[in-house]
Design an enzyme around this catalytic site. Structure first.
Site, short mmCIF file in Angstrom:
data_model
loop_
_atom_site.label_atom_id
_atom_site.label_comp_id
_atom_site.label_asym_id
_atom_site.label_seq_id
_atom_site.Cartn_x
_atom_site.Cartn_y
_atom_site.Cartn_z
N GLU A 34 0.91 -1.14 0.20
CA GLU A 34 -0.06 0.14 0.29
C GLU A 34 0.68 1.10 -0.19
OE1 GLU A 34 -3.48 1.33 0.24
OE2 GLU A 34 -2.16 3.23 0.12
N THR A 41 -10.32 4.13 0.07
CA THR A 41 -10.66 4.90 -0.23
C THR A 41 -11.44 5.19 0.77
OG1 THR A 41 -10.65 4.69 -2.05
CG2 THR A 41 -12.43 5.88 -2.19
N CYS A 42 -12.56 3.75 0.95
CA CYS A 42 -13.54 3.55 2.49
C CYS A 42 -13.45 4.80 3.83
CB CYS A 42 -14.36 2.16 2.45
SG CYS A 42 -15.58 2.00 3.18
N TYR A 97 -6.34 -2.14 10.73
CA TYR A 97 -6.75 -2.31 9.50
C TYR A 97 -5.17 -3.10 9.25
CZ TYR A 97 -11.15 -1.61 7.02
OH TYR A 97 -12.12 -1.30 6.56
N GLU A 181 -25.12 13.47 -1.82
CA GLU A 181 -24.60 13.04 0.18
C GLU A 181 -24.05 14.03 -0.05
OE1 GLU A 181 -24.31 8.21 0.26
OE2 GLU A 181 -22.21 9.24 -0.32
N ARG A 204 -29.64 9.20 -11.43
CA ARG A 204 -30.01 8.73 -12.35
C ARG A 204 -29.94 6.54 -12.51
NH1 ARG A 204 -27.67 6.21 -17.16
NH2 ARG A 204 -25.58 7.74 -16.05
N ASP A 302 -13.03 -1.83 -7.62
CA ASP A 302 -13.23 -0.95 -8.00
C ASP A 302 -12.07 -0.58 -9.76
OD1 ASP A 302 -14.80 -0.11 -6.06
OD2 ASP A 302 -14.05 2.46 -6.24
N THR A 310 -17.78 -0.55 -1.25
CA THR A 310 -17.19 -1.41 -0.86
C THR A 310 -18.03 -2.51 -0.30
OG1 THR A 310 -17.02 0.88 0.76
CG2 THR A 310 -16.28 -0.86 1.31
N HIS A 435 -45.06 -2.42 16.05
CA HIS A 435 -45.80 -0.75 16.10
C HIS A 435 -45.19 -0.15 17.35
CE1 HIS A 435 -48.96 2.15 15.04
NE2 HIS A 435 -49.24 1.56 16.47
N GLU A 440 -42.67 -0.89 9.49
CA GLU A 440 -44.09 -1.40 9.39
C GLU A 440 -45.14 -1.09 7.89
OE1 GLU A 440 -47.68 -0.71 12.52
OE2 GLU A 440 -46.20 0.90 12.82
P1 NDP Z 1 -21.76 8.38 -9.65
O1 NDP Z 1 -21.13 7.62 -11.53
O2 NDP Z 1 -22.49 7.81 -8.84
O3 NDP Z 1 -22.24 9.88 -10.70
C1 NDP Z 1 -21.70 10.33 -10.85
C2 NDP Z 1 -22.12 11.54 -11.46
O4 NDP Z 1 -21.81 12.55 -12.93
C3 NDP Z 1 -23.36 11.35 -12.41
O5 NDP Z 1 -24.35 12.15 -12.32
C4 NDP Z 1 -23.30 11.92 -13.74
O6 NDP Z 1 -23.34 11.60 -15.14
C5 NDP Z 1 -22.33 13.23 -13.74
N1 NDP Z 1 -20.82 13.12 -14.62
C6 NDP Z 1 -19.96 12.22 -15.38
N2 NDP Z 1 -19.37 12.21 -16.39
C7 NDP Z 1 -19.26 13.85 -16.36
C8 NDP Z 1 -18.95 14.55 -17.06
N3 NDP Z 1 -17.60 15.04 -18.05
N4 NDP Z 1 -19.47 16.38 -17.13
C9 NDP Z 1 -20.29 16.67 -16.02
N5 NDP Z 1 -21.14 15.43 -15.45
C10 NDP Z 1 -20.21 14.26 -15.74
O7 NDP Z 1 -19.87 8.94 -9.37
P2 NDP Z 1 -20.46 9.34 -7.72
O8 NDP Z 1 -18.58 10.46 -8.08
O9 NDP Z 1 -21.15 10.16 -7.20
O10 NDP Z 1 -19.82 8.22 -7.36
C11 NDP Z 1 -18.45 7.33 -7.44
C12 NDP Z 1 -18.72 6.22 -7.00
O11 NDP Z 1 -19.08 5.54 -6.36
C13 NDP Z 1 -20.00 5.22 -7.25
O12 NDP Z 1 -20.42 4.93 -8.39
C14 NDP Z 1 -21.14 5.09 -6.21
O13 NDP Z 1 -20.92 3.68 -6.51
C15 NDP Z 1 -19.84 5.16 -4.88
N6 NDP Z 1 -20.79 5.76 -3.41
C16 NDP Z 1 -20.87 4.84 -3.37
C17 NDP Z 1 -21.62 5.68 -1.94
C18 NDP Z 1 -22.76 5.17 -1.19
O14 NDP Z 1 -22.83 3.63 -0.97
N7 NDP Z 1 -23.38 5.42 -0.05
C19 NDP Z 1 -21.40 7.00 -0.90
C20 NDP Z 1 -20.54 7.18 -2.50
C21 NDP Z 1 -19.88 6.80 -3.53
P3 NDP Z 1 -24.56 10.89 -15.55
O15 NDP Z 1 -25.84 10.21 -14.42
O16 NDP Z 1 -25.71 11.65 -16.72
O17 NDP Z 1 -24.17 9.43 -16.34
#
Ligand code: NDP
Length: 459
Positions: A34, A41-42, A97, A181, A204, A302, A310, A435, A440
């Protein structure tokens, strides 16, 4: 240690650490390399510090709610205290860890590891080459910034967890997990938050009711949403950073953060020396058993660009070890992954959204409940919880469950158990309600809110 290793893991994050530890328990001679901090990251700059910030951001609303229960609270907030306590906790976890790895006889190497060939890894600072039967790549991902003028002035989630002082205003670009978030966290901490997203509804691929209700709640909390807008340029200005947008507008913010996705961490890893090429998303392709196109090299998490979560990386690490070191070929089932989005209100979701279910099945039932949670009923907070079940017809299999509201992350973890067992709506109905709780609702739905018959919506 000397001699040939059974396994060298590159990357001490969730997937790599789990695989290293498990392989060692099966008697393998394992080293893990490492270059930054154990936990990945997590632990270091993702889920864990983020969740601590989520807790911090929720207190002001709780204090407000408390007034309707008769409390008179005068609270002040100190960002530096939060940062210091967060750092202390992250350092504690990082130590755990590392010590756990050592306890399981995994050799921990603090260095940068580069693949030299199918069975060798070079330590950049140690300037030596280690020989190994197998290599596991678990290098994770890194934030992606769009290629716009002045992008270096924008931060990512990495830096947002370490602001020296909290900005008065922030612009976040993106509509995914991290964007919403962090928008929610900063709103809670009293920052003026704007969010720019290139489409017209955040999150989305989530269920549309959840997306719409969350959007409404975030707006009600003060989020300034700019849809159909991307950042085209960032410039330094007296008050921070001035952003230009694709719709021609410009505005100044205390800070600008890109939450525009994450890319696999493969730069300079030496993949070419093992004949491993990248797929069109820049990730390492693996088969069902995490094996790359080089038979002695595997990859999890990833860096494989599959599901960036994670618990999935951990499962992949464990499945790799079961397959290789316990002679038990293990594939991951990616079809039912519960997940939470730690906004306020929170999202918990598993299975198909209504939009996906309609595409797959002609006949489905949709059950929806929206109501003000009891905790808000003494005050004037109007935010509602949403519970939604998507099932096959007439009490058939539960295809999707989507929850918006306090505790949704905890609830969806429990819903994941019956769903993994293939539970039907009739199985849910057999459970006796607790309840008064919000959850529920999941076991007291009677008639569907509406149905689809032959793909046609019937109210
Ligand atoms: P996401 O893939 O969830 O979202 C990226 C966002 O950026 C989308 O809305 C995307 O748009 C937009 N985007 C991508 N490229 C561009 C660009 N060139 N210009 C403008 N907008 C853009 O990634 P995140 O960064 O939010 O998170 C990364 C990963 O980390 C996630 O996939 C998730 O699995 C994980 N994560 C999980 C969490 C949890 O479990 N609570 C918390 C945080 C992260 P569009 O929708 O059009 O693709």
């Amino acid at each position: 240690m000397s001699g040939i290793y059974d396994l060298i893991v590159i990357g001490g994050g969730s997937g790599g650490v789990r695989a290293a530890r498990m392989a060692a328990t099966y008697g393998a001679k394992v080293a893990i390399i490492e270059e930054y901090r154990y936990g990945g990251t997590c632990v270091i700059r993702g889920c864990v510090p983020k969740k601590l910030f989520v807790y911090a951001s929720r207190f002001p609303e709780l204090f407000e709610t408390a007034t309707s229960f008769g409390y008179d609270i005068k609270a002040s907030f100190d960002w530096q205290t939060l940062l210091a306590n967060k750092d202390k906790e992250i350092t504690r976890l990082e130590g755990l860890y590392k010590s756990n790895l050592q306890r399981f006889n995994v050799e921990t190497i603090e260095d940068r590891g580069i693949i030299e060939g199918p069975n060798s890894v070079r330590l950049v600072n140690g300037d030596k080459v280690l020989e190994t039967k197998r290599i596991l790549i678990a290098t994770g991902g890194e934030p992606f910034k769009p290629n716009v003028e002045g992008a270096e002035l924008g931060i990512t989630s990495n830096e947002a967890l370490d602001f020296k002082t909290l900005p008065k205003s922030i612009l976040i670009e993106g509509g995914g997990y991290i964007a919403v978030e962090f928008a929610s966290i900063f709103l809670g901490l009293g920052v003026k938050v704007s969010l720019a997203y290139r489409r017209d509804l955040v999150l989305r691929s989530f269920d549309e009711d959840i997306r719409k209700d969350l959007e409404k709640d975030l707006r009600a909390r003060g989020l300034n949403l700019h849809y159909q807008a991307t950042i085209t340029e960032l410039k330094k200005s007296s008050g921070g950073v001035t952003a230009s947008f694709s719709n021609g507008e410009t505005a100044e913010f205390g800070a600008v953060m890109f939450a525009t996705g994450r890319t696999p961490n493969v730069k300079g890893l030496g993949l070419g020396k093992a004949g491993i090429s990248l797929n069109s998303s820049g990730a390492i392709d693996v088969d069902d058993y995490a094996q790359t196109m080089c038979p002695s090299i595997y990859a999890v998490g990833d860096v494989t660009g599959r599901v960036q979560l994670t618990p999935v990386a951990i499962r992949e690490g464990a499945a790799f070890v079961e397959t290789i070191y316990n002679n038990n070929p293990t594939k991951i089932d990616y079809s039912l992954i519960p997940t939470a989005v730690f906004t306020d209100p929170e999202i918990g979701t598993i299975g198909l959204s209504e939009e996906e279910a309609v595409k797959t099945y002609k006949n489905i039932d949709i059950y929806i409940a929206r109501f003000r949670p009891m905790m808000n009923t003494l005050g004037d907070k109007q935010e509602k919880m949403l519970f939604k079940l998507i099932t096959r017809k007439n009490g058939g299999r539960v295809l999707g469950c989507h929850i918006l509201g306090h505790g949704a992350g905890e609830m969806i973890q429990l819903v994941a158990i019956p769903m993994a067992m293939g539970a039907s709506k009739l199985d849910f109905d057999k459970a006796i309600a607790v309840h008064p709780t919000a959850a529920e609702e999941l076991v007291t739905f009677k008639a569907p809110s509406y149905t689809y018959e032959n793909s046609e919506k019937k109210e």
